[in-house]
Scaffold this motif. Structure first.
Motif, PDB file in Angstrom:
ATOM      1  N   LEU A   1      -4.911  -5.996   5.197  1.00  0.00           N
ATOM      2  CA  LEU A   1      -4.355  -4.974   4.316  1.00  0.00           C
ATOM      3  C   LEU A   1      -4.319  -5.461   2.874  1.00  0.00           C
ATOM      4  O   LEU A   1      -3.746  -6.513   2.574  1.00  0.00           O
ATOM      5  CB  LEU A   1      -2.940  -4.615   4.783  1.00  0.00           C
ATOM      6  CG  LEU A   1      -2.262  -3.434   4.104  1.00  0.00           C
ATOM      7  CD1 LEU A   1      -3.069  -2.159   4.283  1.00  0.00           C
ATOM      8  CD2 LEU A   1      -0.854  -3.256   4.668  1.00  0.00           C
ATOM      9  N   VAL A   2      -4.925  -4.711   1.970  1.00  0.00           N
ATOM     10  CA  VAL A   2      -5.003  -5.098   0.560  1.00  0.00           C
ATOM     11  C   VAL A   2      -4.022  -4.305  -0.297  1.00  0.00           C
ATOM     12  O   VAL A   2      -3.373  -4.848  -1.184  1.00  0.00           O
ATOM     13  CB  VAL A   2      -6.444  -4.893   0.037  1.00  0.00           C
ATOM     14  CG1 VAL A   2      -6.524  -5.127  -1.480  1.00  0.00           C
ATOM     15  CG2 VAL A   2      -7.407  -5.827   0.760  1.00  0.00           C
ATOM     16  N   ARG A   3      -3.895  -3.015  -0.054  1.00  0.00           N
ATOM     17  CA  ARG A   3      -2.994  -2.169  -0.844  1.00  0.00           C
ATOM     18  C   ARG A   3      -2.681  -0.896  -0.078  1.00  0.00           C
ATOM     19  O   ARG A   3      -3.529  -0.384   0.649  1.00  0.00           O
ATOM     20  CB  ARG A   3      -3.670  -1.830  -2.181  1.00  0.00           C
ATOM     21  CG  ARG A   3      -2.875  -0.976  -3.175  1.00  0.00           C
ATOM     22  CD  ARG A   3      -1.672  -1.686  -3.761  1.00  0.00           C
ATOM     23  NE  ARG A   3      -1.935  -3.028  -4.229  1.00  0.00           N
ATOM     24  CZ  ARG A   3      -2.282  -3.343  -5.482  1.00  0.00           C
ATOM     25  NH1 ARG A   3      -2.444  -2.407  -6.392  1.00  0.00           N
ATOM     26  NH2 ARG A   3      -2.443  -4.605  -5.827  1.00  0.00           N
ATOM     27  N   VAL A   4      -1.455  -0.393  -0.252  1.00  0.00           N
ATOM     28  CA  VAL A   4      -1.036   0.860   0.370  1.00  0.00           C
ATOM     29  C   VAL A   4      -0.545   1.798  -0.716  1.00  0.00           C
ATOM     30  O   VAL A   4       0.257   1.415  -1.570  1.00  0.00           O
ATOM     31  CB  VAL A   4       0.093   0.636   1.408  1.00  0.00           C
ATOM     32  CG1 VAL A   4       0.566   1.978   1.980  1.00  0.00           C
ATOM     33  CG2 VAL A   4      -0.374  -0.284   2.524  1.00  0.00           C
ATOM     34  N   TYR A   5      -1.036   3.033  -0.673  1.00  0.00           N
ATOM     35  CA  TYR A   5      -0.587   4.074  -1.602  1.00  0.00           C
ATOM     36  C   TYR A   5       0.129   5.151  -0.802  1.00  0.00           C
ATOM     37  O   TYR A   5      -0.411   5.680   0.172  1.00  0.00           O
ATOM     38  CB  TYR A   5      -1.780   4.682  -2.344  1.00  0.00           C
ATOM     39  CG  TYR A   5      -2.513   3.692  -3.218  1.00  0.00           C
ATOM     40  CD1 TYR A   5      -2.105   3.462  -4.523  1.00  0.00           C
ATOM     41  CD2 TYR A   5      -3.604   2.986  -2.719  1.00  0.00           C
ATOM     42  CE1 TYR A   5      -2.766   2.536  -5.325  1.00  0.00           C
ATOM     43  CE2 TYR A   5      -4.272   2.068  -3.513  1.00  0.00           C
ATOM     44  CZ  TYR A   5      -3.851   1.840  -4.804  1.00  0.00           C
ATOM     45  OH  TYR A   5      -4.504   0.919  -5.596  1.00  0.00           O
ATOM     46  N   MET A   6       1.365   5.449  -1.203  1.00  0.00           N
ATOM     47  CA  MET A   6       2.144   6.495  -0.546  1.00  0.00           C
ATOM     48  C   MET A   6       2.494   7.578  -1.548  1.00  0.00           C
ATOM     49  O   MET A   6       2.884   7.283  -2.689  1.00  0.00           O
ATOM     50  CB  MET A   6       3.446   5.932   0.039  1.00  0.00           C
ATOM     51  CG  MET A   6       3.275   5.057   1.254  1.00  0.00           C
ATOM     52  SD  MET A   6       4.895   4.559   1.928  1.00  0.00           S
ATOM     53  CE  MET A   6       4.363   3.415   3.208  1.00  0.00           C
ATOM     54  N   SER A   7       2.380   8.817  -1.113  1.00  0.00           N
ATOM     55  CA  SER A   7       2.806   9.922  -1.965  1.00  0.00           C
ATOM     56  C   SER A   7       4.328  10.029  -1.947  1.00  0.00           C
ATOM     57  O   SER A   7       4.992   9.502  -1.044  1.00  0.00           O
ATOM     58  CB  SER A   7       2.198  11.239  -1.473  1.00  0.00           C
ATOM     59  OG  SER A   7       2.749  11.594  -0.214  1.00  0.00           O
ATOM     60  N   GLU A   8       4.868  10.709  -2.937  1.00  0.00           N
ATOM     61  CA  GLU A   8       6.323  10.909  -2.995  1.00  0.00           C
ATOM     62  C   GLU A   8       6.839  11.568  -1.721  1.00  0.00           C
ATOM     63  O   GLU A   8       7.845  11.129  -1.142  1.00  0.00           O
ATOM     64  CB  GLU A   8       6.675  11.807  -4.188  1.00  0.00           C
ATOM     65  CG  GLU A   8       6.634  11.145  -5.539  1.00  0.00           C
ATOM     66  CD  GLU A   8       7.096  12.108  -6.617  1.00  0.00           C
ATOM     67  OE1 GLU A   8       8.288  12.051  -6.993  1.00  0.00           O
ATOM     68  OE2 GLU A   8       6.271  12.922  -7.063  1.00  0.00           O
ATOM     69  N   SER A   9       6.162  12.614  -1.285  1.00  0.00           N
ATOM     70  CA  SER A   9       6.647  13.351  -0.116  1.00  0.00           C
ATOM     71  C   SER A   9       6.539  12.509   1.152  1.00  0.00           C
ATOM     72  O   SER A   9       7.420  12.588   2.027  1.00  0.00           O
ATOM     73  CB  SER A   9       5.860  14.660   0.051  1.00  0.00           C
ATOM     74  OG  SER A   9       4.473  14.409   0.154  1.00  0.00           O
ATOM     75  N   PHE A  10       5.496  11.698   1.279  1.00  0.00           N
ATOM     76  CA  PHE A  10       5.365  10.825   2.443  1.00  0.00           C
ATOM     77  C   PHE A  10       6.486   9.795   2.450  1.00  0.00           C
ATOM     78  O   PHE A  10       7.103   9.536   3.488  1.00  0.00           O
ATOM     79  CB  PHE A  10       4.006  10.118   2.412  1.00  0.00           C
ATOM     80  CG  PHE A  10       3.741   9.241   3.612  1.00  0.00           C
ATOM     81  CD1 PHE A  10       3.059   9.741   4.712  1.00  0.00           C
ATOM     82  CD2 PHE A  10       4.173   7.917   3.648  1.00  0.00           C
ATOM     83  CE1 PHE A  10       2.821   8.946   5.832  1.00  0.00           C
ATOM     84  CE2 PHE A  10       3.934   7.114   4.751  1.00  0.00           C
ATOM     85  CZ  PHE A  10       3.254   7.628   5.849  1.00  0.00           C
ATOM     86  N   TYR A  11       6.758   9.222   1.292  1.00  0.00           N
ATOM     87  CA  TYR A  11       7.822   8.213   1.174  1.00  0.00           C
ATOM     88  C   TYR A  11       9.158   8.804   1.613  1.00  0.00           C
ATOM     89  O   TYR A  11       9.916   8.178   2.372  1.00  0.00           O
ATOM     90  CB  TYR A  11       7.898   7.725  -0.268  1.00  0.00           C
ATOM     91  CG  TYR A  11       8.969   6.689  -0.517  1.00  0.00           C
ATOM     92  CD1 TYR A  11       8.702   5.332  -0.358  1.00  0.00           C
ATOM     93  CD2 TYR A  11      10.246   7.067  -0.936  1.00  0.00           C
ATOM     94  CE1 TYR A  11       9.683   4.373  -0.598  1.00  0.00           C
ATOM     95  CE2 TYR A  11      11.232   6.125  -1.171  1.00  0.00           C
ATOM     96  CZ  TYR A  11      10.947   4.782  -0.998  1.00  0.00           C
ATOM     97  OH  TYR A  11      11.929   3.840  -1.227  1.00  0.00           O
TER      98      TYR A  11
END
Length: 272
Positions: A45-55
């Protein structure tokens, strides 16, 4: 939080989603959705991007909340010492996603690099794919191969790229676990496999042997060709046996992924 679609990280993800040369140059691929996120090996795993709504939705989820807390506390870091987790606005997530309905989480993952020996563990059961072009077929074969106990997949250089986002989605996580190699010389690789005792079975319209008849309990490989053209003559001629899947009605052949599934599970049953 990233709120601009012009952010360099956003541009990187979009490039990785859309360009083979970027995936190769950066040695990364992109996965989307909570299932693919949950199953990604931590060391890749290098990087994770989460949207506001997912968070907001998943911050109390048993597994995902632990990851979020470890990132926010600094316990989990990327290779440069920064956080593995980056929050983005829902608008930015929509631009980064390769799907019309984004699932809210995107991961950058290090690519895999296998050797032929990695595919020959135990009693090998292989899929040899020549110029398979459809991403959905390829991903489905990978997923089915894991379920059937296949030990590895050999692909000709003319086959679709396994790290294509459409292929990745179709694998449903098997991309993390199914060894594979691309070969510049498919026929040379077949000769190498045969020299190691692997019997080659070609799914072929000229086959006279029912696919249920051979003994697949020894080292075996199934050869599957291009969706419209099938196996090339030169490759098909290298098979130890041609096998056929009987057809009713006016159907001549099955979809490549369906045919592969029938053959793989016949071999799996014979090995029980």
């Amino acid at each position: 939080m990233i709120t601009s679609v012009g952010n360099n990280q956003v541009r990187q993800v979009i490039a990785l989603q859309s360009k083979v040369k970027e995936r190769r140059a950066q040695d990364l691929f992109v996965v989307e959705g909570p299932k693919m996120f949950r199953e990604v090996p931590a060391e890749r795993l290098v990087r994770v991007y989460m949207s506001e709504s997912f968070y907001q939705k998943y911050q109390y989820d048993a597994q995902i909340s632990v990851f979020i807390r470890q990132c926010e506390s600094g316990e989990l870091k990327d290779a440069k010492g920064g956080s593995l987790l980056e929050l983005v606005s829902d608008e930015v997530m929509a631009r980064m996603s390769d799907t019309q309905t984004p699932q809210g989480v995107i991961c950058l993952v290090r690519q895999y690099h296998y050797r032929l020996e990695d595919l020959l563990q135990g009693t090998p059961l292989l899929m040899v794919l020549e110029n398979l072009q459809d991403p959905g077929n390829l991903g489905t074969i990978l997923r089915t191969a894991e379920g059937a106990g296949v030990t590895g997949i050999v692909l000709s250089k003319g086959s679709a790229e396994l790290y294509n986002p459409k292929v990745i989605r179709s694998t449903m996580g098997s991309i993390y676990r199914m060894p594979f190699i691309y070969t510049e010389d498919l026929q040379g690789t077949i000769r190498e496999l045969q020299s190691r005792g692997v019997r080659m079975y070609a799914a072929h319209l000229k086959g006279t042997m029912n696919y249920t008849k051979p003994d697949y309990t020894g080292p075996s490989a199934f050869m599957i060709g291009n969706e419209s053209k099938g196996l090339s003559d030169a490759t098909a001629e290298m098979a130890d046996h041609y096998v056929r899947i009987p057809m009713k009605g006016q159907v001549e052949s099955l979809n490549a992924a369906v045919a592969a599934a029938v053959l793989m599970y016949q071999a799996a049953m014979s090995r029980e």
